[in-house]
Design a protein around this motif. Structure first.
Motif: not given
Lengths: 92, 598
Positions: B47, B50-51, B178, B182, B287, B290, B417
């Motif tokens: 997660m 991903a952010a 983060q 997300y 990852t 997300f 981010s």
């Protein structure tokens, strides 16, 4: 002598593990390339007869299908490799 | 409550949340600063990655580029997700097993050469800085809109916020922050998309709505994409679903984005922070889960926004009268045009003085006749910056005020981010690899942190300066950064793991060849150091040097890197035995311990 035998066996196992891994990677990357560069771009004209929601299958692969296949590929590889780690006794 | 206050409220609340988490989990030691002590679960790590990954390019810019080009820009969707397959299969588990903190440490050790490490550091800094320029473009758009000021002032304020934010904590603070980012980001992206999909197609899932029929009111039904194709071609624009770009460039561009994804330091660094090698494999999958939530929605956002905008400009169909200037100024459904006009990124002009704004493609021959017959004097929606589309989308669809506030918060979360993650990668490259690794190995921990923060300040100053006059829309600039990472870092990492033969000289020559070739090619088309007007070739496919656009050249750079590295290695001596042993040990997961510092 005994030590040497173990070492050779370990090396053989290591080589077998790596070979199996490389094979998995090759198969996965062929699928990866076929859905994105293949169906999504180069082979799109060949798939134009197959209709999907107002457009053709190639468009779907380019904008959604390939992403779904990528996801499946990564999870399949992780699952298969973690199993392979145990089969060859090289897990953490 | 007016929209401005509502935006401020949402942005303020989300920031209070991030800063609160950053203070709560503040980094204490150097190792925490870089890699968070490795206590991060794969799902959490996925997660956060991903952010980190979904930046202004993905959130703010990408759907806009797809909206105005259609199928041809599918490259962004395939490229920025397909790279995770390469990362998961070819790099992540091995780099985790290797167990050091940074990408350049791996390259330095594997190619047993401080020079290789320095070259890798330079490649990382060049790619990351280009990436931050793209982020700053997005930061400018987001801050400009939500503070209702010009793009330039928005950019300057945004730069200060990004810097303050990145200095606050290291990776540990950033990891949990983060996760929060997300959540804000994905809600902000999907909620308006769900609303719009329901409005247009009655389907709550945007990804399915894209391929559904639109509600026309009558008994005849038509698919959303068919309707869109019809309406844009009626106005002389290229059809949405057909291919118009040449296939070679589309393939190379997609490939460049894929390889670049797997070569970007701030993404790879994430896989050093999971506890085990098997977790590194799962982590890459999580990852992508997300990321896919946003990437499956993005093409729907693009297509639906394009349809909504075109219908707003032609409220009674493309054969009837266009929207009048008076309606724009008085009807609340057009309020978004007035607010965005303030940023300078959207503009219109009643060229023929008929009191209406005709939006069509005045470059199309087919339209010339229709324009002459109707007395049109060219396209009157004179400016529509692609980067505003996602942020303006909820306003265009006339959604409630809280949705607009949420999107403003999400856009800022995305830009911040990633900018923070990149600044961290740049600062660790400078302080850990350059200063501690080469200039002063005995530097104290305190001074190492200090030099990390100075590096951040310099990077953001350069990025802000270039962000004022960016080489392209956010996602295009970011695409250049991917090309640079693809041509320099990825081949070196891959050869380091999959070949025992590539030696120090080969790796250094390969990285330099890939980086210099790609950078020079980009500068020849985009201007030297991205200064506008200093380019030697026009930045179009037909005008370019090899018939390959500058955003796609990274794949050629990567091929060159591989070829040079192998060629030079074969002509020089074999790698020493201990390096062959190192490669062997990286290839099997057994024995992966905690990371060790140099």
């Amino acid at each position: 002598m005994a030590d040497q035998t173990t070492n050779t066996k370990a090396a053989e196992d290591g080589a077998g593990y790596w070979k199996a891994n490389i094979r998995m990677i090759q198969i996965s990357l062929v699928i990866w390339a076929v859905v994105s560069f293949g169906f999504g771009i180069l082979l799109r004209p060949m798939l134009s007869g197959i209709e999907v929601g107002g457009t053709d299958l190639g468009f779907w692969f380019a904008q959604q299908g390939s992403i779904l296949v990528f996801l499946a590929l990564i999870f399949f590889y992780a699952w298969r490799m973690n199993k392979l780690d145990k089969e060859y006794g090289v897990e953490e | 409550m007016d929209q401005f206050t509502l935006n401020l409220l949402f942005v303020g609340a989300s920031f209070a949340l991030y800063i609160g988490i950053a203070i709560w989990a503040r980094a204490g030691s150097t190792s925490e600063f870089y890699a968070a002590g490795r206590g991060v679960h794969p799902v959490t790590n996925g997660m956060a990655t991903a952010a980190d990954w979904m930046s202004a390019a993905s959130f703010i810019s990408m759907a806009g580029l797809i909206a105005f080009t259609g199928y041809d820009n599918s490259s962004f969707l395939m490229g920025w997700t397909g790279g995770y397959v390469l990362l998961a299969l070819l790099l992540a588990p091995y780099l985790r097993k290797f167990g050091k903190f940074t990408v350049s440490e791996f390259i330095g050790d594997r190619f047993y050469s401080p020079t290789a490490r320095m070259v890798a550091v330079i490649c990382l800094i060049v790619a990351s800085t280009t990436y931050v320029i793209g982020q700053m473009t997005g930061v400018g758009v987001a801050f400009g809109r939500f503070l209702e000021i010009s793009n330039t002032s928005g950019l300057l304020i945004g730069a200060c916020v990004v810097f303050a934010y990145a200095v606050f904590g290291g990776m540990k603070g950033v990891t949990y922050t983060q996760v929060a980012q997300y959540c804000v980001l994905i809600l902000a992206y999907t909620i308006p998309a769900v609303f719009i999909s329901l409005q247009l197609t009655g389907t709550p899932i945007p990804a399915l709505g894209l391929f559904s029929e639109v509600s026309t009111g009558g008994e005849s039904s038509v698919y959303l994409l068919q309707k869109l194709d019809q309406i844009v071609t009626d106005l002389g624009f290229a059809s949405y679903t057909e291919a118009h770009k040449d296939t070679l460039n589309m393939v190379l561009f997609t490939l460049s984005l894929m390889i670049g994804t797997a070569g970007l330091p701030h993404v790879i660094m994430r896989f050093f922070t999971v506890p085990k090698v098997s977790d590194a494999r799962w982590s890459a999958g999580w990852t992508l889960v997300f990321i896919a939530l946003l990437y499956l929605t993005a093409p729907a956002v693009g297509a639906m926004a394009r349809l909504n905008i075109t219908e707003l400009m032609w409220p009674n169909g493309t054969d009837a009268a266009a929207v009048s200037v008076e309606t724009i100024n008085s009807d609340e459904r057009y309020d978004w045009m007035l607010t965005w006009q303030k940023t300078g990124l959207l503009d219109w002009e009643d060229k023929n003085g008929d009191g209406m704004i005709q939006y069509y493609n005045d470059g199309s021959d087919a339209m010339a006749e229709k324009a002459a017959a109707n007395g049109w004097a060219g396209n009157e929606l004179t400016k529509f910056n692609r980067d505003i589309l996602v942020l303006a989308n909820p306003e265009i669809a006339n959604l409630p005020g809280w949705v607009i506030g949420l999107v403003a918060a999400g856009g800022l979360a995305a830009a911040l981010s990633t900018a923070a993650g990149l600044l961290l990668a740049i600062s660790s490259a400078v302080s850990h690899d350059l200063v501690k690794g080469a200039i002063n190995p005995n530097i104290s921990e305190k001074n190492e942190l200090l030099s990390a923060r100075i590096a951040m300040a310099v990077a953001i100053a350069v990025a802000t300066y270039l962000g004022l006059n960016p080489p392209g829309f956010a996602a295009q600039t970011v695409a250049l950064a991917f090309g640079l990472a693809a041509a320099s870092i990825f081949p070196a990492l891959m050869m380091g793991i999959f070949s025992k033969r590539v030696n120090n000289k080969g790796a250094v020559a390969g990285m330099l060849a890939g980086l210099i070739f790609t950078l020079v090619y980009i500068f020849l088309h985009k201007g030297w150091f991205f200064v506008a007007g200093t380019n030697s070739f026009p930045d179009t496919v037909s005008g370019s040097l090899f018939g390959i656009q500058s955003t796609a050249i990274g794949s050629i750079g990567a091929l060159l890197n591989f070829a040079v590295a192998y060629g030079v290695s074969l002509m020089t001596e074999d790698t020493p035995q201990e390096i062959k042993d190192l490669v062997e040990s990286v290839r099997i997961p057994a024995g992966a311990g905690d990371a060790v510092d140099h």
